[in-house]
Design a protein around this motif. Structure first.
Motif, PDB file in Angstrom:
ATOM      1  N   SER A   1       0.859  -1.191   0.000  1.00  0.00           N
ATOM      2  CA  SER A   1       0.000   0.000   0.000  1.00  0.00           C
ATOM      3  C   SER A   1       0.889   1.233   0.000  1.00  0.00           C
ATOM      4  CB  SER A   1      -0.911   0.019   1.225  1.00  0.00           C
ATOM      5  OG  SER A   1      -0.173   0.354   2.404  1.00  0.00           O
ATOM      6  N   ASP A   2       0.293   2.382  -0.310  1.00  0.00           N
ATOM      7  CA  ASP A   2       1.062   3.622  -0.249  1.00  0.00           C
ATOM      8  C   ASP A   2       1.069   4.136   1.188  1.00  0.00           C
ATOM      9  OD1 ASP A   2      -1.348   4.992   0.211  1.00  0.00           O
ATOM     10  OD2 ASP A   2      -0.883   6.583  -1.231  1.00  0.00           O
ATOM     11  N   ARG A   3       1.620   5.299   1.406  1.00  0.00           N
ATOM     12  CA  ARG A   3       1.795   5.852   2.754  1.00  0.00           C
ATOM     13  C   ARG A   3       0.455   6.086   3.458  1.00  0.00           C
ATOM     14  NH1 ARG A   3       5.592   9.126   2.390  1.00  0.00           N
ATOM     15  NH2 ARG A   3       5.213  10.400   4.233  1.00  0.00           N
TER      16      ARG A   3
ATOM     17  N   LEU B   1      -1.241  -0.336  -3.756  1.00  0.00           N
ATOM     18  CA  LEU B   1      -0.349  -0.159  -4.896  1.00  0.00           C
ATOM     19  C   LEU B   1      -0.334  -1.399  -5.783  1.00  0.00           C
ATOM     20  CD1 LEU B   1       2.764   1.565  -3.259  1.00  0.00           C
ATOM     21  CD2 LEU B   1       0.994   2.629  -4.665  1.00  0.00           C
ATOM     22  N   GLY B   2      -0.520  -2.567  -5.170  1.00  0.00           N
ATOM     23  CA  GLY B   2      -0.521  -3.785  -5.965  1.00  0.00           C
ATOM     24  C   GLY B   2      -0.093  -4.981  -5.149  1.00  0.00           C
TER      25      GLY B   2
ATOM     26  N   GLY C   1      -2.527  -7.276 -10.935  1.00  0.00           N
ATOM     27  CA  GLY C   1      -2.869  -6.717  -9.643  1.00  0.00           C
ATOM     28  C   GLY C   1      -2.044  -5.515  -9.254  1.00  0.00           C
ATOM     29  N   ILE C   2      -1.275  -4.926 -10.184  1.00  0.00           N
ATOM     30  CA  ILE C   2      -0.443  -3.763  -9.872  1.00  0.00           C
ATOM     31  C   ILE C   2      -1.171  -2.497 -10.309  1.00  0.00           C
ATOM     32  CG2 ILE C   2       1.743  -2.605 -10.335  1.00  0.00           C
ATOM     33  CD1 ILE C   2       2.997  -5.334 -10.717  1.00  0.00           C
ATOM     34  N   ILE C   3      -1.352  -1.589  -9.385  1.00  0.00           N
ATOM     35  CA  ILE C   3      -2.073  -0.346  -9.658  1.00  0.00           C
ATOM     36  C   ILE C   3      -1.106   0.779  -9.997  1.00  0.00           C
ATOM     37  CG2 ILE C   3      -3.662   1.360  -8.676  1.00  0.00           C
ATOM     38  CD1 ILE C   3      -4.617  -0.935  -6.799  1.00  0.00           C
TER      39      ILE C   3
ATOM     40  N   THR D   1       6.401   4.132   1.494  1.00  0.00           N
ATOM     41  CA  THR D   1       6.426   5.593   1.614  1.00  0.00           C
ATOM     42  C   THR D   1       5.871   6.293   0.379  1.00  0.00           C
ATOM     43  OG1 THR D   1       8.672   5.607   0.722  1.00  0.00           O
ATOM     44  CG2 THR D   1       8.443   5.519   3.120  1.00  0.00           C
ATOM     45  N   ILE D   2       5.495   5.521  -0.645  1.00  0.00           N
ATOM     46  CA  ILE D   2       5.000   6.101  -1.892  1.00  0.00           C
ATOM     47  C   ILE D   2       3.711   6.889  -1.653  1.00  0.00           C
ATOM     48  CG2 ILE D   2       4.003   5.524  -4.155  1.00  0.00           C
ATOM     49  CD1 ILE D   2       6.975   5.250  -4.164  1.00  0.00           C
TER      50      ILE D   2
END
Length: 770
Positions: free
Chosen positions: A52-54, A59-60, A259-261, A288-289
């Protein structure tokens, strides 16, 4: 049997012992086939990695090492709609029978006898789980083995243990296994959020994942969904009206991207950094994205590459770092990860390429730190020749293949002049500079100093965009080196050596780093190479450096504000040279767009002035205290102890190393039949922002070094100046005709200045050279 017992009794004691041992070994071997199977015995350890992102946005998900996409969730984290749908479709009486459903067996047998073929199956969920755990041939013996394994499962596990083990292993198409992986892949949501329409579609797939593939056989899947919904009505989970309405509801499946966003290169790079034992986890790895920023950078990268296609440019990469924490906010390795034909899986962030001039700030910083040069030192940008053993005589030149003569350190670094940089490296020493680069985290510069030679400061080694961004982060933090951070503390920490920098490096001379930042943020200092209003100039304080590798194979732009560091690369993964593309026209437009977006709502703070230094007026060319015949006066930083020398020295005598350059200047003056205005260019357009008219200046500059005074005329009016070949003029809106006169010689250009009502997302630029 009696005969066997009598035979055994007649055996010798030793033989009896041997036989007993053999029987015990046989029992030990057979015992596992009789023992009940517990939930812990079949726990799934080889799981896909979720990211997941921050802020928790997905995210995927990446596949396991055996390329199966599996995500495990407990039963209470699965939508009740899916549980009802899969029970209705596969085993409506699951909670009311044992390992076998005897009613279903009798029914299936009668139907088969009557139709003389198998009409319906009698497999329970427990039997299906047994088949998933130990696939056997569809034969009589195979069915017996399946039933026996089912009894062992039922003996060791209750229903609420068997059901999650089953739904986490369901084949959901391709290499996707389990409801959670399917929900994330097909709908980008967790299994807990599945609605009735989505749940009934997913429950339809396991019956025959290939036949009901949602991407290839949509109508078949819809028919199977109708069956699932009708079974749910029969089991009284939903009403008939609800089933009809659900079957007509529009459901959109995500595109096939495994499955990658977002941030595919980052996810695969990060996955490779984890220890293999750390992949066994159920919760998503929180990175941290910043997903919205990541997707913006991905889109901008594709647009910039599209605009450069005619210049034989096909690839790019970008990295965005938070200066306070070192956290990676955006990581884009190529224009399209999923385009295999265009080498999209290559990661431009980690790829090793020649960095061009982007290492120059570090050699100047080291020379200043060691006292080998001063902030006000004059360096010689003149023809130079170096004898290299086993090679031709090396004569470095710049992009324009011309020389400026005496230049201040500020001008040499800001304009990325090659000869002064090499002369500074000569003073520092290649070995010493290489040690400093290692301290800054350039771990791939692992050859000997002799291998790189003086070309090290011009980019003769190979580095990654990751290493460059980390090193420029050190400049932004005034010499404080910190690692780049990719995950938060509640997630496993990557162990890759690339995420570590030297913590004992002597880099904390704040004043010198502040001076380097001041030079890299001085748009007027770099005007000779990049023009006054280039794509590098933003409407807020920013320090930046470009680089172009040999034969125009790579272009780089790395820069920072007080808040963020942004590094961009543009080139070709194949190594093909680009056409008519340099640092300022290749990677810089991408860098410009990202920087403007980052500071769209709040401008960054100004950079701190170099602490402990004093600013004094100097003659732009000599770097000495201005005299009446000085044509251009600027401010320069001095160490306080150099102030006395500044007050004493008035005459600038060029040493012999300037002789060759001076001869060419004199020859040029004698043979010139006319003046030539270098800046601005004919037809240039400049923007001036409201309230900044007094801050934005344009340099009027002539070719050569004219000794006689030159008259400057603007729209027919003579400017009040005795300047010879350069002066700065405050930008004012209008159409302008600039003329330079020297006796009978003259040159004329026209340009335009417009008033900008708002700060643009991208600013125009003019280039003198690069």
């Amino acid at each position: 049997m009696k005969l066997i017992l009598r035979s055994l009794l007649k055996l010798q004691p030793t033989s009896k012992v041997i036989l007993a041992v053999l029987l015990m070994c046989l029992l030990v071997r057979l015992l596992p086939y009789f023992a009940p199977i517990r939930a812990a015995d079949i726990a799934q350890n080889q799981l896909a990695m979720q990211f997941s992102d921050r802020n928790g946005l997905p995210l995927g998900t990446l596949l396991t090492r055996d390329q199966e996409h599996t995500s495990v969730v407990p039963l209470n984290q699965v939508s009740p709609q899916f549980i009802h749908a899969i029970l209705a479709a596969e085993d409506g009486s699951f909670y009311h029978h044992g390992a076998l459903d005897m009613k279903a067996v009798i029914r299936a047998s009668k139907e088969a006898i009557h139709a003389k073929r198998i009409v319906s199956g009698a497999s329970t969920i427990t039997m299906q789980l047994a088949r998933m755990l130990d696939p056997v041939p569809r034969s009589f013996s195979g069915k017996l083995s399946e039933i026996w394994l089912s009894w062992r499962l039922a003996a060791g596990m209750n229903k609420d243990e068997i059901l999650p083990a089953y739904i986490n292993r369901l084949p959901m198409g391709g290499n996707i296994y389990g409801v959670e992986a399917a929900a994330q892949t097909y709908f980008s949501i967790p299994a807990s959020e599945l609605n009735l329409a989505q749940a009934s579609l997913l429950a339809a797939i396991p019956n025959n994942p290939t036949y009901f593939n949602p991407y290839e056989h949509w109508e078949r899947l819809k028919q199977r969904q109708k069956y699932v919904l009708n079974r749910m009505v029969q089991e009284k989970y939903i009403s008939e009206a609800n089933a009809t309405r659900t079957h007509t509801e529009k459901v959109v499946f995500q595109s096939r991207q495994g499955g990658i966003i977002a941030a595919p290169h980052f996810l695969f790079w990060l996955a490779n950094q984890f220890d293999k034992t750390q992949t066994e986890q159920n919760s998503p790895i929180r990175t941290t994205i910043n997903r919205p920023l990541q997707q913006f950078v991905e889109a901008q990268l594709q647009q910039v590459i599209s605009s450069l296609a005619a210049n034989n440019v096909h690839d790019a990469a970008a990295l965005v770092i938070d200066n306070d924490t070192g956290e990676v906010l955006a990581y884009v390795g190529s224009p399209d990860y999923f385009n295999e034909a265009k080498l999209g899986r290559n990661d431009g962030v980690q790829a090793l390429r020649q960095p061009g001039s982007t290492l120059k700030p570090f050699v100047y910083e080291l020379a200043l730190e060691k006292g080998l040069i001063r902030p006000n030192t004059i360096l010689a940008d003149v023809p130079a020749h170096y004898a290299i053993p086993g090679a031709k005589l090396y004569s470095p030149t710049d992009y324009t293949e011309r020389f400026l003569g005496p230049v201040r350190v500020r001008i040499a670094l800001a304009n990325s002049l090659n000869v002064p940089a090499i002369k500074v490296l000569e003073k520092v020493g290649v070995e010493t500079f290489l040690e400093r680069l290692h301290q800054l985290g350039f771990e791939h510069l692992n050859q000997t100093p002799e291998h790189y030679g003086l070309g090290l400061t011009l980019g003769s080694g190979e580095v990654s965009l990751w290493e460059l961004a980390r090193a420029y982060l050190t400049i932004a933090r005034q010499g404080e080196a910190i690692p780049l951070v990719s995950t938060f503390s509640n997630s496993p920490i990557p162990t890759d050596a690339m995420n570590r920098v030297s913590t004992n490096s002597p880099l904390l001379n704040h004043t010198i780093w502040q001076l380097i930042t001041n030079i890299l943020s001085d748009s007027y200092a770099r005007a000779t190479a990049f023009g006054v209003d280039s794509v590098l100039n933003l409407p807020f304080p920013v320090a930046v450096k470009t680089g172009t590798s040999s034969n125009f194979r790579d272009t780089w732009t790395v820069g920072f504000t007080t808040d963020y560091t942004v590094a961009t690369w543009v080139g070709n993964f194949t190594g093909e040279p680009m056409r008519q593309v340099s640092g300022v026209t290749g990677a810089a437009p991408l860098w410009n767009r990202i920087m403007l977006h980052l500071h769209e709502h709040q401008e960054p703070a100004a950079f701190p002035s170099p602490k402990g230094l004093v600013q004094l007026p100097v003659c732009a060319i000599s770097g000495l205290r201005p005299t009446p015949d000085c044509t251009s006066v600027v401010q320069e930083y001095f160490y306080p102890e150099d102030k006395s020398n500044y007050e004493r020295e008035h005459q600038f005598n060029l040493p012999p190393e300037y002789d060759e350059w001076l001869a060419k200047q004199q020859q040029s003056n004698f043979t010139s039949t006319n003046l030539r205005i270098l800046s601005p260019h004919h037809g240039d357009l400049f923007l001036v922002y409201p309230g900044e008219q007094t801050k934005q200046k344009l340099e009027f500059k002539l070719a050569g070094n004219k000794s006689a005074p030159v008259e400057w005329w603007l729209n027919g009016e003579k400017l009040d100046t005795n300047s010879a070949n350069s002066l700065f003029w405050n930008l004012r809106p209008g159409k302008w005709t600039l003329e330079a006169r020297n006796g009978e010689m003259s040159d004329k250009v026209t340009f335009q200045v417009e008033l900008a009502n708002i700060k643009p997302t991208r600013r125009g630029f003019s280039i003198s050279n690069n």
